[in-house]
Enzyme design. Structure first.
Site, PDB file in Angstrom:
ATOM      1  N   GLU A 159      45.353  36.308  38.652  1.00 50.47           N
ATOM      2  CA  GLU A 159      45.856  35.948  37.354  1.00 50.47           C
ATOM      3  C   GLU A 159      44.572  35.297  36.393  1.00 50.47           C
ATOM      4  O   GLU A 159      44.296  35.741  35.219  1.00 50.47           O
ATOM      5  CB  GLU A 159      46.952  35.383  37.007  1.00 50.47           C
ATOM      6  CG  GLU A 159      48.215  36.172  37.236  1.00 50.47           C
ATOM      7  CD  GLU A 159      48.700  36.116  38.834  1.00 50.47           C
ATOM      8  OE1 GLU A 159      47.597  35.407  39.661  1.00 50.47           O
ATOM      9  OE2 GLU A 159      49.669  36.415  39.210  1.00 50.47           O
TER      10      GLU A 159
ATOM     11  N   GLY B 187      51.765  39.647  40.413  1.00 47.80           N
ATOM     12  CA  GLY B 187      53.049  40.003  40.903  1.00 47.80           C
ATOM     13  C   GLY B 187      53.442  40.735  41.924  1.00 47.80           C
ATOM     14  O   GLY B 187      54.628  40.559  42.541  1.00 47.80           O
TER      15      GLY B 187
ATOM     16  N   ALA C 227      51.672  42.352  37.875  1.00 44.34           N
ATOM     17  CA  ALA C 227      52.411  42.979  36.530  1.00 44.34           C
ATOM     18  C   ALA C 227      51.719  44.007  35.590  1.00 44.34           C
ATOM     19  O   ALA C 227      50.279  43.709  36.126  1.00 44.34           O
ATOM     20  CB  ALA C 227      52.682  41.482  36.014  1.00 44.34           C
TER      21      ALA C 227
ATOM     22  N   GLU D 266      53.720  38.120  44.436  1.00 40.96           N
ATOM     23  CA  GLU D 266      55.067  37.154  43.948  1.00 40.96           C
ATOM     24  C   GLU D 266      56.158  38.030  44.472  1.00 40.96           C
ATOM     25  O   GLU D 266      57.197  37.299  44.892  1.00 40.96           O
ATOM     26  CB  GLU D 266      54.819  36.863  42.514  1.00 40.96           C
ATOM     27  CG  GLU D 266      53.690  35.882  42.331  1.00 40.96           C
ATOM     28  CD  GLU D 266      53.446  35.890  40.899  1.00 40.96           C
ATOM     29  OE1 GLU D 266      53.197  37.064  40.222  1.00 40.96           O
ATOM     30  OE2 GLU D 266      53.456  34.668  40.358  1.00 40.96           O
TER      31      GLU D 266
HETATM   32  N1  CAA Z   1      48.548  46.605  35.689  1.00 42.82           N
HETATM   33  C1  CAA Z   1      48.243  47.869  34.895  1.00 42.82           C
HETATM   34  N2  CAA Z   1      47.704  48.782  35.595  1.00 42.82           N
HETATM   35  C2  CAA Z   1      47.146  48.504  36.600  1.00 42.82           C
HETATM   36  C3  CAA Z   1      47.333  47.358  37.264  1.00 42.82           C
HETATM   37  C4  CAA Z   1      47.899  46.454  36.572  1.00 42.82           C
HETATM   38  N3  CAA Z   1      48.096  45.245  37.229  1.00 42.82           N
HETATM   39  N4  CAA Z   1      46.497  47.329  38.601  1.00 42.82           N
HETATM   40  C5  CAA Z   1      45.887  48.724  38.661  1.00 42.82           C
HETATM   41  N5  CAA Z   1      46.180  49.191  37.314  1.00 42.82           N
HETATM   42  C6  CAA Z   1      45.986  50.846  36.945  1.00 42.82           C
HETATM   43  C7  CAA Z   1      44.445  50.872  36.483  1.00 42.82           C
HETATM   44  O1  CAA Z   1      44.213  50.607  35.236  1.00 42.82           O
HETATM   45  C8  CAA Z   1      44.017  52.339  36.744  1.00 42.82           C
HETATM   46  O2  CAA Z   1      44.651  53.142  35.657  1.00 42.82           O
HETATM   47  P1  CAA Z   1      43.949  54.157  35.022  1.00 42.82           P
HETATM   48  O3  CAA Z   1      43.425  55.137  36.206  1.00 42.82           O
HETATM   49  O4  CAA Z   1      44.912  54.619  34.229  1.00 42.82           O
HETATM   50  O5  CAA Z   1      42.591  53.435  34.585  1.00 42.82           O
HETATM   51  C9  CAA Z   1      44.735  52.693  38.238  1.00 42.82           C
HETATM   52  O6  CAA Z   1      45.721  51.589  38.240  1.00 42.82           O
HETATM   53  C10 CAA Z   1      44.068  52.480  39.431  1.00 42.82           C
HETATM   54  O7  CAA Z   1      43.333  51.077  39.550  1.00 42.82           O
HETATM   55  P2  CAA Z   1      41.869  51.158  39.897  1.00 42.82           P
HETATM   56  O8  CAA Z   1      40.929  52.132  39.179  1.00 42.82           O
HETATM   57  O9  CAA Z   1      41.541  49.663  39.126  1.00 42.82           O
HETATM   58  O10 CAA Z   1      41.638  51.217  41.182  1.00 42.82           O
HETATM   59  P3  CAA Z   1      40.641  50.404  42.257  1.00 42.82           P
HETATM   60  O11 CAA Z   1      41.011  51.180  43.513  1.00 42.82           O
HETATM   61  O12 CAA Z   1      39.419  50.488  41.542  1.00 42.82           O
HETATM   62  O13 CAA Z   1      40.852  48.594  42.146  1.00 42.82           O
HETATM   63  C11 CAA Z   1      42.502  46.884  42.143  1.00 42.82           C
HETATM   64  C12 CAA Z   1      42.195  48.159  42.694  1.00 42.82           C
HETATM   65  C13 CAA Z   1      41.445  45.853  42.679  1.00 42.82           C
HETATM   66  C14 CAA Z   1      43.694  46.483  42.531  1.00 42.82           C
HETATM   67  C15 CAA Z   1      42.371  46.881  40.549  1.00 42.82           C
HETATM   68  O14 CAA Z   1      43.105  47.734  40.101  1.00 42.82           O
HETATM   69  C16 CAA Z   1      42.774  45.654  40.066  1.00 42.82           C
HETATM   70  O15 CAA Z   1      42.158  44.534  40.219  1.00 42.82           O
HETATM   71  N6  CAA Z   1      44.052  45.488  39.320  1.00 42.82           N
HETATM   72  C17 CAA Z   1      44.335  44.426  38.668  1.00 42.82           C
HETATM   73  C18 CAA Z   1      44.862  43.161  39.781  1.00 42.82           C
HETATM   74  C19 CAA Z   1      45.564  41.917  38.866  1.00 42.82           C
HETATM   75  O16 CAA Z   1      44.780  41.352  38.129  1.00 42.82           O
HETATM   76  N7  CAA Z   1      46.890  41.620  39.009  1.00 42.82           N
HETATM   77  C20 CAA Z   1      47.218  40.586  38.300  1.00 42.82           C
HETATM   78  C21 CAA Z   1      48.135  41.094  37.169  1.00 42.82           C
HETATM   79  S1  CAA Z   1      48.618  39.841  36.085  1.00 42.82           S
HETATM   80  C22 CAA Z   1      50.106  39.093  37.030  1.00 42.82           C
HETATM   81  O17 CAA Z   1      50.509  39.703  37.979  1.00 42.82           O
HETATM   82  C23 CAA Z   1      51.007  38.026  36.299  1.00 42.82           C
HETATM   83  C24 CAA Z   1      52.085  37.532  36.957  1.00 42.82           C
HETATM   84  O18 CAA Z   1      51.806  36.769  37.877  1.00 42.82           O
HETATM   85  C25 CAA Z   1      53.115  38.231  36.747  1.00 42.82           C
END
Ligand code: CAA
Length: 257
Positions: A131, A108, A65, A111
């Protein structure tokens, strides 16, 4: 129909939805939710479509998400809008939906893949429910669907440590139905989708309904439900055609596709 966050396409009788927010690793904001659910409903209602594939990019199916959209929300906001309840519409799709997953399928993203009927994973796929690292918990079904798919121990491990599962572990655990090299992912998903779309659509929809029922009911009730649906397939013209074609050693020509 022009979408902002997804691309849609059709190939033969297969509808394809591609998540398309590459700069955000396909993070699922509310526009994505509305557009994916809308595209699924449109394909579901389209007589020319028999199966649907949802995919992302080589790097990310979806990284979760949209954290940036959620970050400022209060409890009141999430409760009042029943945040993510809109995704339930995706699971009401009656035609089969295959998730073709490459790269990250996190939060998400994992999911959404689990809302699909089965997951074909590329060998670079990584699944996770991270999460907990954000001090929240899954909110689109992760704690429920992952537990049903991989069992309590592994689901607890994933939800409590936030670790990622690679494609082989996902297949071993029953999360993915198969793993293929990244270069073959879409061909494999399309081959499966085309095969499904070549069968009698009402029988396909009943098979989906019967399998899904197993997750919601007791064995006795589930077996009864299956048998009743099985009996009702004998009302289909296509049942006559399928069984006649077998006995006559020819290919069936299903009418209701
Ligand atoms: N939401 C918003 N933006 C996101 C994102 C997310 N879930 N995941 C990645 N991005 C964005 C980053 O902010 C970045 O944007 P900027 O260039 O503007 O900074 C861009 O995508 C590229 O991401 P990274 O630079 O972080 O890429 P990476 O290759 O270094 O890492 C990754 C990849 C390990 C997937 C890392 O992006 C990450 O950990 N993302 C978040 C994963 C996460 O925590 N997901 C769960 C979200 S909560 C949820 O989903 C709740 C639910 O159950 C519904």
């Amino acid at each position: 129909m022009a979408y902002e966050t997804i691309l849609t396409d059709t190939r033969g009788r297969v509808g394809i939805i591609t998540l398309n927010r590459p700069k955000a690793l396909n993070a699922l904001n509310l526009t994505v939710m509305d557009e994916v659910c809308g595209a699924l409903a449109a394909f579901d209602a389209d007589d020319k479509i028999g199966c649907i594939v949802i995919t992302g990019s080589d790097k990310a199916f979806a990284a979760g998400a949209d954290i940036k959209q959620m970050q400022p929300l209060s409890y009141q906001d999430t409760y009042a809008q029943d945040l993510f309840a809109g995704w339930d519409a995706a699971t009401r799709t009656r035609k089969p939906v295959i998730a073709a997953v490459a790269g990250y399928a996190l939060g998400g993203g994992c999911e959404l893949a689990m809302m699909c009927d089965f997951i074909i994973a590329a060998d670079n796929a990584r699944f996770g429910q991270p999460e907990i690292t954000l001090a929240v918990i899954p909110g689109m079904g992760g704690s429920q669907r992952l537990t049903r798919l991989v069992g309590k121990s592994k689901a607890m491990d994933m939800c409590l440590t936030g670790r990622m599962m690679d494609a082989d572990e996902a297949e071993r655990s029953g999360l993915a139905s198969r793993v293929v090299p990244l270069a073959d992912l879409m061909d494999t998903a399309m081959e499966a989708a085309e095969k499904i779309a070549s069968f009698s659509l009402p029988a396909v929809m009943m098979a989906k309904e019967a399998v899904n029922r197993a997750l919601e009911t007791t064995l006795t009730e589930g077996l009864r439900f299956e048998r009743r649906l099985f009996h009702s397939t004998f009302a289909f013209e296509d049942q006559k055609e399928g069984m006649s074609a077998f006995t006559e050693k020819r290919k069936p020509n299903f009418k209701h596709r």
